[in-house]
Every structure is written in structure tokens, then in C-alpha cells.
Design a protein around this motif. Structure first.
Motif, PDB file in Angstrom:
ATOM      1  N   UNK A   5      41.320  48.649  46.069  1.00 49.68           N
ATOM      2  CA  UNK A   5      40.471  49.012  47.190  1.00 49.68           C
ATOM      3  C   UNK A   5      39.418  47.972  47.517  1.00 49.68           C
ATOM      4  N   UNK A   6      39.697  46.684  47.189  1.00 53.92           N
ATOM      5  CA  UNK A   6      38.734  45.635  47.529  1.00 53.92           C
ATOM      6  C   UNK A   6      38.614  45.517  49.044  1.00 53.92           C
ATOM      7  N   UNK A   7      37.417  45.275  49.509  1.00 51.50           N
ATOM      8  CA  UNK A   7      37.195  45.082  50.945  1.00 51.50           C
ATOM      9  C   UNK A   7      36.375  43.819  51.169  1.00 51.50           C
ATOM     10  N   UNK A   8      36.649  43.175  52.294  1.00 52.56           N
ATOM     11  CA  UNK A   8      35.863  42.004  52.684  1.00 52.56           C
ATOM     12  C   UNK A   8      35.929  40.906  51.645  1.00 52.56           C
ATOM     13  N   UNK A   9      34.868  40.110  51.595  1.00 52.35           N
ATOM     14  CA  UNK A   9      34.840  38.974  50.677  1.00 52.35           C
ATOM     15  C   UNK A   9      33.861  39.207  49.535  1.00 52.35           C
ATOM     16  N   UNK A  10      33.571  40.468  49.259  1.00 53.97           N
ATOM     17  CA  UNK A  10      32.649  40.782  48.162  1.00 53.97           C
ATOM     18  C   UNK A  10      33.340  40.579  46.814  1.00 53.97           C
ATOM     19  N   UNK A  28      34.077  57.039  40.901  1.00 56.41           N
ATOM     20  CA  UNK A  28      33.079  56.021  41.235  1.00 56.41           C
ATOM     21  C   UNK A  28      33.551  55.261  42.465  1.00 56.41           C
ATOM     22  N   UNK A  29      33.566  55.920  43.619  1.00 59.21           N
ATOM     23  CA  UNK A  29      34.145  55.295  44.819  1.00 59.21           C
ATOM     24  C   UNK A  29      33.422  54.027  45.266  1.00 59.21           C
ATOM     25  N   UNK A  30      32.183  53.853  44.864  1.00 58.77           N
ATOM     26  CA  UNK A  30      31.446  52.645  45.283  1.00 58.77           C
ATOM     27  C   UNK A  30      31.728  51.448  44.370  1.00 58.77           C
ATOM     28  N   UNK A  31      32.391  51.697  43.241  1.00 59.48           N
ATOM     29  CA  UNK A  31      32.690  50.621  42.305  1.00 59.48           C
ATOM     30  C   UNK A  31      33.804  49.741  42.880  1.00 59.48           C
ATOM     31  N   UNK A  32      33.570  48.451  42.920  1.00 52.63           N
ATOM     32  CA  UNK A  32      34.569  47.520  43.441  1.00 52.63           C
ATOM     33  C   UNK A  32      35.482  47.076  42.289  1.00 52.63           C
ATOM     34  N   UNK A  33      36.735  47.540  42.340  1.00 52.21           N
ATOM     35  CA  UNK A  33      37.713  47.270  41.286  1.00 52.21           C
ATOM     36  C   UNK A  33      38.771  46.319  41.827  1.00 52.21           C
ATOM     37  N   UNK A  34      39.085  45.313  41.047  1.00 54.58           N
ATOM     38  CA  UNK A  34      40.189  44.412  41.392  1.00 54.58           C
ATOM     39  C   UNK A  34      41.301  44.600  40.359  1.00 54.58           C
ATOM     40  N   UNK A  35      42.522  44.783  40.844  1.00 58.35           N
ATOM     41  CA  UNK A  35      43.694  44.881  39.965  1.00 58.35           C
ATOM     42  C   UNK A  35      44.479  43.579  40.061  1.00 58.35           C
ATOM     43  N   UNK A  36      44.689  42.931  38.905  1.00 60.12           N
ATOM     44  CA  UNK A  36      45.473  41.706  38.824  1.00 60.12           C
ATOM     45  C   UNK A  36      46.680  41.967  37.920  1.00 60.12           C
ATOM     46  N   UNK A  37      47.857  41.810  38.474  1.00 61.15           N
ATOM     47  CA  UNK A  37      49.076  41.995  37.690  1.00 61.15           C
ATOM     48  C   UNK A  37      49.694  40.633  37.373  1.00 61.15           C
ATOM     49  N   UNK A  38      50.098  40.463  36.124  1.00 63.53           N
ATOM     50  CA  UNK A  38      50.701  39.207  35.655  1.00 63.53           C
ATOM     51  C   UNK A  38      52.168  39.453  35.320  1.00 63.53           C
ATOM     52  N   UNK A  39      53.058  38.750  36.003  1.00 61.83           N
ATOM     53  CA  UNK A  39      54.495  38.817  35.726  1.00 61.83           C
ATOM     54  C   UNK A  39      54.897  37.692  34.781  1.00 61.83           C
ATOM     55  N   UNK A  40      54.470  36.503  35.081  1.00 68.55           N
ATOM     56  CA  UNK A  40      54.794  35.303  34.305  1.00 68.55           C
ATOM     57  C   UNK A  40      53.638  35.046  33.348  1.00 68.55           C
ATOM     58  N   UNK A  41      53.859  35.338  32.064  1.00 69.67           N
ATOM     59  CA  UNK A  41      52.770  35.253  31.098  1.00 69.67           C
ATOM     60  C   UNK A  41      52.200  33.846  30.994  1.00 69.67           C
ATOM     61  N   UNK A  42      53.040  32.836  31.280  1.00 70.64           N
ATOM     62  CA  UNK A  42      52.584  31.453  31.158  1.00 70.64           C
ATOM     63  C   UNK A  42      51.548  31.093  32.222  1.00 70.64           C
ATOM     64  N   UNK A  43      51.431  31.911  33.248  1.00 66.26           N
ATOM     65  CA  UNK A  43      50.424  31.630  34.271  1.00 66.26           C
ATOM     66  C   UNK A  43      49.012  31.690  33.702  1.00 66.26           C
ATOM     67  N   UNK A  44      48.821  32.406  32.598  1.00 68.07           N
ATOM     68  CA  UNK A  44      47.484  32.532  32.025  1.00 68.07           C
ATOM     69  C   UNK A  44      47.012  31.250  31.349  1.00 68.07           C
ATOM     70  N   UNK A  45      47.958  30.401  30.957  1.00 68.53           N
ATOM     71  CA  UNK A  45      47.582  29.151  30.307  1.00 68.53           C
ATOM     72  C   UNK A  45      47.034  28.147  31.323  1.00 68.53           C
ATOM     73  N   UNK A  46      46.254  27.197  30.867  1.00 64.52           N
ATOM     74  CA  UNK A  46      45.833  26.112  31.766  1.00 64.52           C
ATOM     75  C   UNK A  46      47.026  25.295  32.229  1.00 64.52           C
ATOM     76  N   UNK A  47      46.918  24.724  33.399  1.00 61.44           N
ATOM     77  CA  UNK A  47      48.010  23.902  33.922  1.00 61.44           C
ATOM     78  C   UNK A  47      48.243  22.658  33.069  1.00 61.44           C
TER      79      UNK A  47
END
Length: 790
Positions: free
Chosen positions: A614-619, A647-666
Motif C-alpha cells: 500500500x505504498x503511495x507517492x514517493x514517501x 495500523x492503516x497509517x503505517x507505510x509498509x513495503x513488501x519486497x519479494x526475492x526470487x533470485x537469492x543471488x540478487x542479495x549479494x553485492x554485484x
């Protein structure tokens, strides 16, 4: 298989065979000992000897003996034949033989067939910057790492599948024969189809000893050994002794007999014959360290364990040992074997097959030369329709089975795709493939049996070792495949995976090795849905093991739903030179993404589900909920729904990871994110609660260098398990939705005091759950029947 009349080799032929064998033995000893003076043009001196003597002599003369006799068979019969060797570190022999036949110099022009090239051949062996002491990717003609024992016969049968004109000669060491994987591999003959597959000729090499102990099969009575091998379904032939002249005659005659029999078996089967054949095999009983020093310092060496590695270890310090080494080398009469330039004399050159009939140049042993892409359907055609996110559910592997069924159909003519698994294809809900193929089976059939046939694209046996070995042999000879397995028990092949990953790492550095199809693991029946089977079936640690290997070859995918799994599977089947580990559930899972969204998400590897939080805008978000894996995704989504409700005012971001290697540095992995990408997803300073499929410390290991690592809190499997309900598994490991909500309340600044009542409600829900499961034997209805409400 090409045929020729069996002929009794004449004395001149066997004399030339013996000369070739002597040359191979000379070159093998030279590799272990010599730094210079390769042709002994001057008396041997200490400075000609390597400072560190490494290598294994004991098995080598027997391997050379077999190689030489296979050369004659190939020449006489025009065979397409590969050579797989199981006995330990037999590297000197394979290097010697490929140099003699010229295939080595073609791949390594700096090691030419002359005196200078021989010097390089000797110097590089077990030398810094050189080549290993065992058969490895660097050796032409090899598909098999000789450093670890137990896998040769499985690799040989995997190579023979769907190669009807290929014969794979596989030398099984008597030490290797004591390993579990090899003992199981004898049963591979119950799966070899003589109509559509090639042939495997096992050659059990009994030289009596391992490093320090006698071998079991060399010490049991002949009658017991014969009964064992016949009980496995083979027709053994025996070549025994130590006199070279008689052994050459016996081996030549035996080779003629067995190859004539193999041809007859295939001819009968391909003419409509029925029944499982009794394939021939050879038992070669020869002394360990054959033709080497018989005794050293008054102690017997030849034919004992003392010949296993370096029979003369004191040649740099002991003049008598140095003199004995020179006599040993000169006993092969190198002046008869090599001309003034150091090239093998014409008599030897004529003994080797030519072109791709040379075992070191056989294209099957460099499978990328033969690899053709799979004919793949459009995976999008097999996706599930998603009206709204999470509004429906499906069984991911069942839908994948429909896709794989069409993969089988489209590649039926090319016969280059197989599915391997330990009796779990149907259990893992891939059984749609049976609409296109059967399971290959050559043993007895009963009326009650289902989906069994003498030919099929699915191969099942209750040995993960054998499945892995078959698949490796199949891939290394230029085909494609998939290994489906329960997640907890894939650990059985940890060491086999190690060897294959190391093979890929090395082969990528060799310009002449062509890329092969990736080794694809589908791990299902995973830790979070093994509640019914209990603690023994609950282990997600294979991912941790895999992650220890080089980034160039490792990929790990955790698709959250059916459509994402289909996209990932398509990508893996198209890839080359990787080990792909895909972890996916077989039970009903919410359909989070449409097919277009799933394909984009899989290609991205990780991303924000903006519709979820439910993220909105650029907050900036107040908190990030990350997830990797289908069960963690479900709990993160359920926790997000609770937060949005309470807590409807809480700004929650959901990030899903498919490729586990994406978490490592490039800088650590080709798929890794730059710091800017990572910070954009996970923020630089906000709390991150991450629900992960496996052991939580792996996520910390992958992200410890990131700016916001101090604010990262990971939930995952904590080795808490039992026979219980699916949700109780999550509660036991503190990865349930209520625990995740509590984590948010505890970590977002300012929420703790204001949300004490909500925190209490979440804790109470965990208590209610516990009581409910103990009374009713199932999960709370509010959990069991939960669906995404937005």
C-alpha cells in the motif's frame, strides 16, 4: 554399434600393443618423478627429479593396459567408445595415453608430441600451476573427476542413455567398489534399454589394495565374487595374472568376446527381441604397481599397498633409490618407443585410433560439442489465470508438470531430455509427465504396475546418488535434464554436487571445453510442508551448501507462486554451465502474480510488490517486509494484511526475492545488486524484517556489507521441527505472521508504546493457535482459510 569379425590377434599385433603399453607406463612414471631429462639421454641425476614427488602409480599400469586394448578394439571394429575411470588418482595414465594418441597436444599445443612437449607433460604433473594428479576437466576424453570415488559407473550409464551407438568402458577400482554409490550403481543395468541406449562395459580392476588396506572384493573367494556379479545381472569374464605376454593374449581374446556379445545383444533387441539382457563385464586382476619395482630396501612393493602412490620416495636423497628409478624407467626401453625428436615411433602411432575415434577426442566427452537447445513450449501457456493478487491458489509443481510434459513431447524425436528422481515424481506432483512418457524399467513387470516401460523419459530409483550420477553423465555428454527431490534428502548428494560444481568451475577456464546444459535441481516437499513427516524430513540447508561454491556456476531460485516457478523453470532449462537450485512447494499456494507480472518479477530477481504494502507517492516506507520462498511470502503477506488492518497509517513495503543471488553485492556475483539498487529496495535506514525459507544466517552472510545491515532482522528455520501442522511449523520457528507483526512493532521507532494492545493480541493468537492444534489436530480456521483481502 559397428561390428567386425572377431579375430585372434597375431603376435605382431600384440607386440605393438605391448610397446604402446610400455610407452604409456614410461610416460606415467616420468610424470610422477621427472623435472628434466625426459628421454634419459644422459644418466639420471638428482637435479632431474621433482622436489616434491606426488601422484599415484599403483592403479596406473592397469588403466594403461585397458586403454591400450580398447584402442585395438576401436580400430578393429570402428567403435564409438568412451573411457571412464573410477580408480582414484589415475591421472598419469590418462594424460600419457591422450598425449600418445595426439588428442592432448591438439588441446594443448604447447605440449607437443616431441621431447620438448614430453618435458612439459612431465613437469606440469602435480606441480604448482600445472595439472592435478587425478583425471579432471583438463584431461581430454574425461567426464569424470577421479579425485573422489564412487561415481564412475553411474556416470557411464548416464552417458550411455539415448546414445545407441556409444559404448562406455568404465573401469571400477576395487577400492571404489566399496563405496555406497558404486555398490548401488551395479543395478543401473536394470534401466538400460538395449534398443535406444548405448552399452556400458564395466571393468572391475582388482589390484588388491587401497591406500593402506586390502580391498574386500579382492579378498573374497572367486566363487563368491562371481556369484555377486552374476547376482547383479552381469556375465563376468576374468583376466588374471602378472605375465604381460599372457595377459595381453587373454585380454585381447576377452575383449573380442565381450564386444561381439554386446553387438549381439543390441542386434537381437533392435530386431524385436524381448527380455532384459545379461550384459558382459570384465574382471581384471593384476598386481598393484604392475611393472614397477618389485621390492625396495628389501621390502615387497609391487602387488602391495606400498605401490599405491610413489613407490620410490627417497630418490633425491638416496643414491640407491635414484639408481633403482633409472633402472625402472629404462626397463620400458624408451629408445625403442620414441624417435630422436621424442615423438612416438610410427609403430606406436599406428596403434591409436584416428580422429574422433580416439578416446581423448571423443565428442561425447566434450558434450557441449553435441549439445542442441531444447525445443521448449511457451511457459506462459501453462500459467494460471490470476484475476486479483492472491485471489486464487494452485499447486506450483503440478502446473510445472504440465509444462514438463510438453517439453518431453517436443523433444521426443531428439531424445535429449530426461527427468531423474528417487521414486518421487508423482509424490512431487509432476505426474502430468506420464501423459507423454513412461518410467524406464528393464526388470520384471507385474499387472499392477503403472507407467513402467522399457523406454521412458523418466528414470526413478531410490538412490539419490544414482540419480545424480546418471544426470551428470547425461549432461556431460551433451543432453538436458532435471533432478526432482525432497528438499531434506538432497543432502545425500552434497559431495557429488561439490565435484560437479568444481568441474564446471574448471571447465569454464578451458577454451576447448564447450558449455553444457545446466544441472537443474527441483527441491520440493520442502521444510515448511513436511509437517506430517516430522523432524527428519525438515532441512533446508542444501542452499547453504550450494552457496559455498563459485558465483560463476551457482544460481538459487525461490519462486513464490506457480507462474513465477514456470518462468524460472524455462530460464533454467535454457541456461548453460550452471547449477540451478529451484525450491518450490507442491501444496496449494496463493497465485500472487499474473503471468506477465511473474515473468517480469523472475527476470528482475527481486522487487517491490507495490500493490501489497500500500505504498503511495514517493514517501519512504516506515518498515520493509522482505521474503524469499513460498511459505515466507505467505506469512509476510498475512502480516502485511494485519498491519494494514490495525495500523492503516503505517507505510509498509513488501519486497519479494526470487533470485537469492540478487542479495549479494554485484562485486561478488553476476546477479548481485549494486549498493544503490539494494538501498533503493531495502532503504538505508529503515527496519527490515526478512522472512526466509532456510536458515536465517545465510541472509546475513549475503548482506553483511550493505549500508542498512544493522537494521536487518531475519526470520527463518531454526532447527525446530516435529510432526505437527503446517502453521505450527512456522510458529515453532518464529516465522509466523503474528511473530512478524510483533517484530514490526518492536523495531519501528515510536510503535512500541502505542501498540502494546496489538502486540498482546498477536501473542495471544500464537497461544490460541497452540491450544487449537493440540485439541483439533489442525490449524486455526483463521489461518487455514486465510486469503489475501485486498
Amino acid at each position: 554399434m559397428a561390428e567386425a569379425l572377431a579375430v585372434e590377434p597375431g603376435r605382431d599385433v600384440l607386440g605393438s600393443v605391448d610397446a604402446y603399453w610400455r610407452a604409456a607406463n614410461y610416460l606415467s612414471v616420468g610424470q610422477i618423478y621427472l623435472l628434466d631429462n625426459p628421454l634419459l639421454r644422459e644418466p639420471l641425476r638428482v637435479e632431474h627429479i621433482k622436489p616434491r614427488l606426488l601422484g599415484h602409480w599403483g592403479t596406473t599400469p592397469g588403466l594403461n593396459f585397458v586403454y591400450v586394448h580398447l584402442n585395438r578394439i576401436i580400430r578393429d571394429r570402428g567403435l564409438d567408445l568412451m573411457y571412464v575411470t573410477g580408480p582414484g588418482h589415475g591421472g598419469p595414465g590418462l594424460l600419457a595415453n591422450t598425449w600418445l594418441e595426439g588428442s592432448y597436444s591438439e588441446d594443448y599445443p604447447e605440449v607437443a608430441r616431441d621431447e620438448r612437449g614430453m618435458r612439459v607433460l612431465f613437469r606440469q604433473f602435480s606441480f604448482p600451476g600445472g595439472v592435478p594428479s587425478h583425471v579432471a576437466p583438463e584431461v581430454p576424453g574425461s567426464i569424470h573427476e577421479g579425485g573422489e570415488l564412487g561415481y564412475s559407473l553411474a556416470h557411464a550409464y548416464g552417458a550411455a542413455f539415448d546414445n545407441p551407438d556409444l559404448v562406455v568402458a568404465c573401469v571400477v577400482g576395487d577400492g571404489e567398489a566399496e563405496t555406497g554409490p558404486l555398490a548401488t550403481s551395479w543395478h543401473a543395468n536394470k534401466f538400460l534399454d538395449p534398443v535406444h541406449d548405448g552399452a556400458v562395459l564395466p571393468i572391475l580392476h582388482l589390484n588388491g589394495y587401497k591406500i593402506a588396506n586390502p580391498t574386500v572384493l579382492a579378498r573374497i573367494p572367486h566363487e563368491e565374487l562371481d556369484a555377486l556379479l552374476r547376482g547383479y545381472g552381469y556375465a563376468p569374464r576374468y583376466v588374471t595374472g602378472d605375465d604381460p605376454a599372457r595377459m595381453h593374449r587373454d585380454m585381447a581374446s576377452t575383449m573380442d568376446d565381450v564386444f561381439t556379445e554386446i553387438a549381439a545383444i543390441q542386434r537381437a533387441a533392435r530386431s524385436g527381441g524381448v527380455g532384459r539382457p545379461r550384459w558382459p563385464m570384465i574382471v581384471l586382476r593384476s598386481p598393484k604397481g604392475w611393472t614397477g619395482p618389485s621390492d625396495v630396501d628389501g621390502v615387497l612393493v609391487e602387488g602391495t599397498w606400498r605401490a599405491h602412490q610413489v613407490p620410490l620416495s627417497g630418490v633425491r636423497d638416496n643414491p640407491e633409490h635414484l639408481a633403482l628409478l633409472e633402472r625402472w624407467l629404462r626397463s620400458y626401453r624408451p629408445e625403442e618407443l620414441f624417435d630422436d625428436s621424442g615423438c612416438p615411433v610410427p609403430e606406436l602411432l599406428e596403434q591409436a585410433p584416428t580422429g574422433t575415434r580416439r578416446m581423448g577426442a571423443n565428442p561425447h566427452a566434450n558434450g557441449g560439442l553435441l549439445l542442441t537447445p531444447l525445443a521448449l513450449p511457451d511457459f506462459r501457456d501453462y500459467g494460471v489465470l490470476v484475476g486479483q493478487h492472491g485471489g486464487s491458489s494452485s499447486e506450483p509443481t503440478r502446473e510445472l508438470g504440465r509444462f514438463l510434459c510438453e517439453v518431453v513431447r517436443r523433444n521426443a524425436v531428439s531424445r535429449n531430455f530426461r527427468i531423474f528422481g528417487p521414486d518421487e515424481t508423482a509424490s512431487n506432483r509432476l505426474d502430468a509427465v506420464y501423459d507423454a512418457t513412461a518410467k524406464q524399467w528393464q526388470a520384471q513387470l507385474l499387472p499392477v504396475d503403472e507407467h513402467l516401460a522399457t523406454e521412458g523419459r523418466v528414470v526413478e530409483v531410490l538412490s539419490e546418488h544414482l540419480c545424480q550420477g546418471w544426470l551428470e553423465g547425461y549432461l556431460l555428454t551433451g543432453r538436458h535434464g532435471l533432478f526432482s527431490c525432497y528438499e531434506a534428502f538432497i543432502h545425500i548428494v552434497d559431495s557429488m554436487f561439490n565435484q560437479h560444481a568444481k568441474w564446471l568451475e574448471t571447465s569454464k577456464k578451458l577454451a576447448w571445453r564447450r558449455p553444457i546444459a545446466s544441472l537443474n535441481y527441483l527441491l520440493t516437499s520442502h521444510v515448511w510442508r513436511q509437517d506430517h513427516n516430522g523432524f527428519s524430513h525438515q532441512d533446508p540447508g542444501f542452499i547453504d551448501h550450494v552457496m559455498n561454491k563459485k558465483a560463476e556456476v551457482i544460481r538459487v531460485y525461490l519462486p513464490p507462486d506457480t507462474n513465477t516457478l514456470l518462468s524460472v523453470a524455462d530460464h533454467c532449462l535454457r541456461s548453460r554451465d550452471y547449477v540451478n537450485v529451484v525450491v518450490a512447494g507442491k501444496n496449494a499456494t496463493p497465485d500472487w502474480l499474473s503471468m506477465d507480472e511473474a515473468a517480469l518479477h523472475a527476470a528482475r530477481g527481486a522487487g517491490i510488490w507495490e500493490w501489497a504494502g500500500g505504498e503511495t507517492g514517493d514517501q519512504q516506507p516506515d518498515v520493509v517486509l522482505g521474503c524469499a520462498g513460498d511459505a515466507p511470502t505467505m506469512e509476510v503477506m498475512a502480516a502485511t494484511a494485519l498491519l494494514r488492518e490495525h495500523l492503516p497509517s503505517l507505510r509498509v513495503r513488501v519486497v519479494n526475492v526470487v533470485d537469492l543471488m540478487r542479495l549479494q553485492p554485484d562485486t561478488e556475483h553476476p546477479h548481485g545488486m549494486t549498493d544503490r539498487e539494494f538501498d533503493a529496495l531495502f532503504t538505508r535506514d529503515r527496519p527490515v524484517i526478512f522472512a526466509y525459507h532456510g536458515y536465517p544466517w545465510l541472509i546475513h552472510r549475503l548482506t553483511y556489507r550493505r549500508t542498512n545491515h544493522a537494521n536487518l532482522h531475519v526470520r527463518g528455520y531454526k532447527e525446530e521441527g516435529t510432526t505437527t501442522t503446517p502453521f505450527d511449523m512456522l510458529v515453532l520457528n518464529d516465522m509466523d505472521r503474528y511473530r512478524l507483526v510483533i517484530d514490526v512493532l518492536d523495531r519501528v521507532p515510536g510503535l512500541g508504546e502505542r501498540t502494546a494492545l496489538l502486540r498482546q493480541r498477536m501473542s495471544d493468537a500464537r497461544i490460541r493457535h497452540h491450544r487449537w492444534t493440540r485439541e483439533h489436530g489442525e490449524d486455526l480456521p483463521e489461518v487455514r482459510d486465510w486469503t489475501w483481502p485486498y
